[in-house]
Scaffold this motif. Structure first.
Motif, PDB file in Angstrom:
ATOM      1  N   PHE A 118       0.758  -1.156   0.027  1.00 54.17           N
ATOM      2  CA  PHE A 118      -0.332  -0.279   0.155  1.00 54.17           C
ATOM      3  C   PHE A 118       0.679   1.617  -0.347  1.00 54.17           C
ATOM      4  N   ASP A 119       0.133   2.516  -0.590  1.00 54.68           N
ATOM      5  CA  ASP A 119       1.066   3.834  -0.366  1.00 54.68           C
ATOM      6  C   ASP A 119       0.097   4.310   0.612  1.00 54.68           C
ATOM      7  N   SER A 120       1.445   5.240   1.258  1.00 52.10           N
ATOM      8  CA  SER A 120       1.121   6.057   2.669  1.00 52.10           C
ATOM      9  C   SER A 120       1.700   7.255   2.295  1.00 52.10           C
ATOM     10  N   TYR A 121       0.277   8.245   1.619  1.00 54.40           N
ATOM     11  CA  TYR A 121       0.084   9.587   1.585  1.00 54.40           C
ATOM     12  C   TYR A 121      -0.310  10.491   2.835  1.00 54.40           C
ATOM     13  N   MET A 122      -0.042  11.699   2.631  1.00 53.65           N
ATOM     14  CA  MET A 122       0.192  12.355   3.960  1.00 53.65           C
ATOM     15  C   MET A 122      -1.780  13.411   3.804  1.00 53.65           C
ATOM     16  N   ILE A 123      -2.366  13.261   4.562  1.00 54.20           N
ATOM     17  CA  ILE A 123      -4.044  13.696   5.399  1.00 54.20           C
ATOM     18  C   ILE A 123      -3.693  15.389   4.120  1.00 54.20           C
ATOM     19  N   PRO A 124      -4.487  15.628   3.550  1.00 48.84           N
ATOM     20  CA  PRO A 124      -4.050  16.546   3.051  1.00 48.84           C
ATOM     21  C   PRO A 124      -5.047  17.645   4.109  1.00 48.84           C
ATOM     22  N   SER A 125      -5.451  19.260   4.497  1.00 43.74           N
ATOM     23  CA  SER A 125      -5.790  19.569   5.004  1.00 43.74           C
ATOM     24  C   SER A 125      -7.099  20.400   4.885  1.00 43.74           C
ATOM     25  N   ASN A 126      -7.894  20.273   3.945  1.00 45.87           N
ATOM     26  CA  ASN A 126      -8.704  20.074   3.869  1.00 45.87           C
ATOM     27  C   ASN A 126      -9.478  19.053   3.895  1.00 45.87           C
ATOM     28  N   GLU A 127      -8.793  17.751   4.783  1.00 43.34           N
ATOM     29  CA  GLU A 127      -9.991  16.612   4.834  1.00 43.34           C
ATOM     30  C   GLU A 127      -9.019  16.293   6.249  1.00 43.34           C
ATOM     31  N   ILE A 128      -8.455  16.910   6.854  1.00 41.04           N
ATOM     32  CA  ILE A 128      -8.481  16.070   7.943  1.00 41.04           C
ATOM     33  C   ILE A 128      -9.395  16.452   8.886  1.00 41.04           C
ATOM     34  N   GLU A 129      -9.263  15.019  10.261  1.00 39.03           N
ATOM     35  CA  GLU A 129     -10.712  15.406  11.611  1.00 39.03           C
ATOM     36  C   GLU A 129      -9.977  15.891  12.419  1.00 39.03           C
ATOM     37  N   ASP A 130     -11.085  16.215  13.864  1.00 36.23           N
ATOM     38  CA  ASP A 130     -10.099  16.880  14.740  1.00 36.23           C
ATOM     39  C   ASP A 130      -9.284  15.895  15.407  1.00 36.23           C
ATOM     40  N   TYR A 131      -9.366  14.680  15.499  1.00 33.93           N
ATOM     41  CA  TYR A 131      -8.123  13.594  15.302  1.00 33.93           C
ATOM     42  C   TYR A 131      -6.812  13.689  14.985  1.00 33.93           C
ATOM     43  N   HIS A 132      -6.918  14.360  13.711  1.00 32.89           N
ATOM     44  CA  HIS A 132      -5.628  14.277  12.581  1.00 32.89           C
ATOM     45  C   HIS A 132      -5.251  14.840  13.580  1.00 32.89           C
ATOM     46  N   PHE A 133      -3.533  14.988  12.888  1.00 33.81           N
ATOM     47  CA  PHE A 133      -2.466  16.019  13.278  1.00 33.81           C
ATOM     48  C   PHE A 133      -1.711  16.925  12.079  1.00 33.81           C
ATOM     49  N   ARG A 134      -2.299  17.920  11.974  1.00 34.14           N
ATOM     50  CA  ARG A 134      -1.841  18.568  10.728  1.00 34.14           C
ATOM     51  C   ARG A 134      -0.237  17.776  10.331  1.00 34.14           C
ATOM     52  N   LEU A 135      -0.595  18.070   8.951  1.00 33.18           N
ATOM     53  CA  LEU A 135       0.656  18.301   8.129  1.00 33.18           C
ATOM     54  C   LEU A 135       1.754  16.646   8.916  1.00 33.18           C
ATOM     55  N   LEU A 136       1.184  15.591   9.568  1.00 36.33           N
ATOM     56  CA  LEU A 136       1.402  14.898  10.142  1.00 36.33           C
ATOM     57  C   LEU A 136       0.698  13.664   9.754  1.00 36.33           C
ATOM     58  N   ASP A 137      -0.538  13.230   9.967  1.00 40.09           N
ATOM     59  CA  ASP A 137      -1.004  11.663   9.744  1.00 40.09           C
ATOM     60  C   ASP A 137      -0.742  11.908   7.931  1.00 40.09           C
ATOM     61  N   VAL A 138      -0.797  10.769   8.078  1.00 40.48           N
ATOM     62  CA  VAL A 138      -1.511  10.087   6.867  1.00 40.48           C
ATOM     63  C   VAL A 138      -2.264   8.764   6.952  1.00 40.48           C
ATOM     64  N   ASP A 139      -2.926   8.968   5.373  1.00 34.50           N
ATOM     65  CA  ASP A 139      -4.392   8.060   5.241  1.00 34.50           C
ATOM     66  C   ASP A 139      -3.653   6.204   5.291  1.00 34.50           C
ATOM     67  N   ASN A 140      -2.245   5.660   5.496  1.00 32.50           N
ATOM     68  CA  ASN A 140      -2.667   4.395   5.602  1.00 32.50           C
ATOM     69  C   ASN A 140      -1.349   3.831   6.285  1.00 32.50           C
ATOM     70  N   ARG A 141      -1.499   3.668   7.499  1.00 29.97           N
ATOM     71  CA  ARG A 141       0.261   3.577   8.593  1.00 29.97           C
ATOM     72  C   ARG A 141       0.395   2.478   8.643  1.00 29.97           C
ATOM     73  N   ILE A 142       1.659   2.335   8.885  1.00 24.74           N
ATOM     74  CA  ILE A 142       2.490   1.149   9.321  1.00 24.74           C
ATOM     75  C   ILE A 142       1.917   0.780  10.989  1.00 24.74           C
ATOM     76  N   THR A 143       1.581  -0.657  10.482  1.00 19.75           N
ATOM     77  CA  THR A 143       1.458  -1.366  12.038  1.00 19.75           C
ATOM     78  C   THR A 143       2.603  -2.527  11.606  1.00 19.75           C
ATOM     79  N   VAL A 144       2.703  -2.507  13.303  1.00 20.35           N
ATOM     80  CA  VAL A 144       4.096  -3.628  13.241  1.00 20.35           C
ATOM     81  C   VAL A 144       3.137  -4.176  14.780  1.00 20.35           C
ATOM     82  N   PRO A 145       3.602  -5.038  14.989  1.00 17.05           N
ATOM     83  CA  PRO A 145       3.582  -6.005  16.754  1.00 17.05           C
ATOM     84  C   PRO A 145       4.837  -5.399  17.282  1.00 17.05           C
ATOM     85  N   TYR A 146       4.104  -5.231  18.782  1.00 13.27           N
ATOM     86  CA  TYR A 146       5.482  -4.916  19.876  1.00 13.27           C
ATOM     87  C   TYR A 146       6.087  -5.627  20.340  1.00 13.27           C
TER      88      TYR A 146
END
Length: 229
Positions: A118-146
């Motif tokens: 999968f590709d991971s793009y930054m979420i544009p400023s006009n699409e961010i929600e209240d729980y997103h961090f501007r310029l830091l959140d992406v549409d697809n996160r990497i997920t790993v086990p701890y």
């Protein structure tokens, strides 16, 4: 994650970052002792009236100020070399992730599990929600086990990039035509943010990295769901 007015390093999420923090504190304490000693000597020279007209040589003090810095450098170099080899150590990985840097997004491949890509793009400023961090959140996160050894294989498709997450102490260059690898282990769950730290073009600031650390049980469920997509 670093926030406003954060003066110290962020809380580490991996043993590598813990060791990097210890080395930083160790070197900073040595620097503080040198600064206090030199400052005291300079202040005493400014404010005292002592003089010695027959002083011609001082071999003892010259020996001290030649040998002492060498000893101090050894105290800094030995932990630094140990950590350098720890950062390059690759143990038996449970998960291998291939990371490819593009202008200006990241793509990830979980080749151990049915070739999930999968590709991971930054979420544009006009699409961010209240729980997103501007310029830091992406549409697809990497997920790993701890508590699992992760191997990251990094390359680039166009220009130089650098895959960096400060909280886990990882910074590795993505070079076109070359595979670089790094190994790390997360010791707690959480969401960790990073960015490309190599100036790679006009939108260099807009290709963030988000890694989500979850339990192995949830990771298996995530892999199962991704395989069905």
């Amino acid at each position: 994650m670093m926030t406003w007015k954060t003066l110290m390093s962020p809380d580490s999420a991996s043993p590598l970052m813990e060791q990097l923090t210890f080395l930083h504190d160790h070197a900073l304490m040595i620097l503080l002792m040198i600064t206090v000693l030199v400052g005291y000597l300079m202040a005493s020279l400014f404010f005292n009236k002592f003089n010695y007209r027959y002083l011609l040589e001082g071999q003892a003090i010259e020996m001290i100020w030649t040998i002492l810095p060498a000893v101090i450098l050894i105290f800094i170099a030995l932990p630094s070399l140990r950590l350098l080899y720890l950062l390059d150590e690759v143990n038996n990985p449970l998960v291998t992730i291939k990371t490819i840097g593009h202008q200006w997004y990241w793509s990830y491949e979980y080749t151990d599990f049915a070739n999930i890509e999968f590709d991971s793009y930054m979420i544009p400023s006009n699409e961010i929600e209240d729980y997103h961090f501007r310029l830091l959140d992406v549409d697809n996160r990497i997920t790993v086990p701890y508590n699992s050894q992760i191997r990251m294989i990094v390359t680039a498709a166009d220009v130089l990039h650098s895959w960096t997450i400060p909280t886990i102490g990882v910074k590795i260059d993505a070079t076109p035509g070359r595979l670089n690898q790094i190994s790390f282990l997360l010791n707690r769950t959480g969401i960790f943010f990073g960015q490309c730290s190599e100036i790679c073009g006009a939108n260099h600031s807009f290709m963030p990295i988000v890694m989500e650390s979850i339990s192995p049980e949830y990771f298996i469920s995530w892999i199962h769901n991704m395989s069905e997509v």
